[in-house]
Design an enzyme around this catalytic site. Structure first.
Site, PDB file in Angstrom:
ATOM      1  N   TYR A 297       0.698  -1.638  -0.320  1.00  0.00           N
ATOM      2  CA  TYR A 297      -0.019   0.203  -0.273  1.00  0.00           C
ATOM      3  C   TYR A 297       0.479   1.056   0.162  1.00  0.00           C
ATOM      4  CZ  TYR A 297      -3.821   2.626   1.045  1.00  0.00           C
ATOM      5  OH  TYR A 297      -5.416   2.748   1.231  1.00  0.00           O
ATOM      6  N   TYR A 341      -5.972   5.546  -7.238  1.00  0.00           N
ATOM      7  CA  TYR A 341      -6.223   5.411  -5.741  1.00  0.00           C
ATOM      8  C   TYR A 341      -7.034   4.558  -5.232  1.00  0.00           C
ATOM      9  CZ  TYR A 341      -6.611   6.717  -0.735  1.00  0.00           C
ATOM     10  OH  TYR A 341      -7.006   6.012   0.621  1.00  0.00           O
TER      11      TYR A 341
END
Length: 388
Positions: A297, A341
């Site tokens: 991430y 995202y």
């Protein structure tokens, strides 16, 4: 923390379908429609129909309720529905919840989804505009009055400490940005397709909050992503090779807050990621040397370095060199810095493609993939492997 051994979830469930909308800066449609499009695409990919679904999992932040998505998709009865809190930290936990439901026999086909207009609608990068009274809001009250209003400002505190602790410069973060953008440049689905960067580009990008530059920060994206989870046995009869959930875990560290855990003993690490790492390695019976691809991430580059260290891929303060030397393929879809995202859900999809052998930037022979969720918050992670 409990010292219990390998949990019985390992190898009981698999991701059998993945689907997404296009990733854009202005979708031109509602978040519900994005969710439905992604869910239907994932079911098509799995060779299943809405009528096969009896479970749904999403984020507490998602604006499309499970029952509304079920109705809009044409699903029937649901025997399981769930939501996971803490923003991007929920990503891999949605698969964990789905896998638990499948393994327990509570549901047979569970779809995990996340959809938002995070660029054309609510922009997380704009910072805190209003907060209802709550315990979480009270924690933020120790930071907001002093100018720490955005996620970048919260991460910058830990990033500055990391650089100080290990005698590094902000260039250390640039290696992550360069690697992500190089993979994004060859991924047609990525926003930054065809646009790689160099370390010089990173160093020339403007400051957001020192020591973070623009190219240390992820994008803002409109879009949706969905994943279909079922038993390994059922997945074997579906069109694609199963991406087996070898391990799934959640973690919160001592003194945990939502991105403002400034009162812990050490700001140069991510204890919540350490909790996840220990559980994943123990459950999967694997370690860093067994991982072929890391999908970490990357809302902010410093936390990618800290994750590598928490998972034991390298020593403390050594992650920048680890990335620069490309010892492990990282974020082969371009990550949230380069592709989109989607609160980490697109990263899980990339992990599935790597196991299937269908990724745009395929790592030859990839059979073990580590996927992580949002960091700085209570988080989660997955180890995906091939079937057998």
């Amino acid at each position: 923390m409990s010292a219990r051994g390998r949990d019985p979830l390992s190898g009981r469930a698999a991701v059998a379908g993945i689907g997404a909308t296009e990733f854009s800066k202005d979708s031109g449609r509602s978040e519900l429609r994005l969710a439905v499009e992604a869910v239907r695409a994932a079911l098509d990919d799995a060779g299943l129909t809405p009528g096969d679904v009896d479970g749904l999992v999403t984020f507490t932040m998602d604006t499309s309720p499970e029952i509304t998505v079920a109705q809009a998709c044409g699903m029937g009865d649901l025997s399981f529905f769930s939501r996971v809190h803490y923003g991007g930290g929920a990503a891999c936990a949605t698969v964990l919840q789905a896998a638990l439901a499948v393994a327990a026999g509570v549901a047979e086909v569970v779809v995990c989804y996340r959809a938002f207009n995070e660029r054309s609608g609510r922009r997380f990068g704009a910072g805190v505009q209003h907060r209802e009274p709550s315990a979480e809001g009270a924690a933020l009250g120790w930071a907001l009055p002093f100018g720490l209003l955005t996620p970048a400002s919260w991460v910058a505190m830990a990033a500055q400490r990391y650089l100080h602790r290990y005698g590094l410069t902000p260039e250390a973060f640039g290696h992550v940005a360069v690697v992500d953008r190089r993979y994004a440049a060859t991924n047609p689905a990525a926003h930054f397709y065809g646009r790689p960067i160099t370390l010089a580009d990173h160093a020339a990008s403007r400051w957001i909050v020192e020591p973070l530059r623009l190219l240390d920060c992820c994008q803002e994206t409109d879009g949706g992503q969905a994943l279909v989870v079922t038993s390994v046995e059922r997945a074997r009869d579906l069109p694609h090779p199963p991406a087996v959930v070898a391990a799934a875990a959640q973690g919160a560290g001592r003194g945990q807050e939502q991105m403002t855990s400034f009162y812990r003993d050490d700001l140069a690490g991510l204890p919540e990621t350490g909790v996840v790492a220990r559980r994943l390695w123990r459950t999967a019976g694997l370690g860093p040397g067994d991982i072929d691809v890391g999908i970490l991430y990357d809302h902010f580059t410093p936390f990618v370095l800290m994750q590598l260290e928490e998972f034991g891929f390298c020593g403390r303060g050594e992650a920048a060199d680890f990335v620069a030397e490309e010892r492990l393929p990282l974020n082969t879809h371009g990550g949230q810095l380069g592709e989109a995202y989607l609160h980490g859900m697109n990263g899980i999809a990339e992990g599935v493609r790597q196991v299937r052998g269908t990724a745009v930037n395929q790592v030859p022979g990839a059979s073990g993939v580590l996927v992580t969720a949002g960091t700085g918050v209570p988080t989660s992670g997955l180890v995906l492997t091939g079937d057998g």
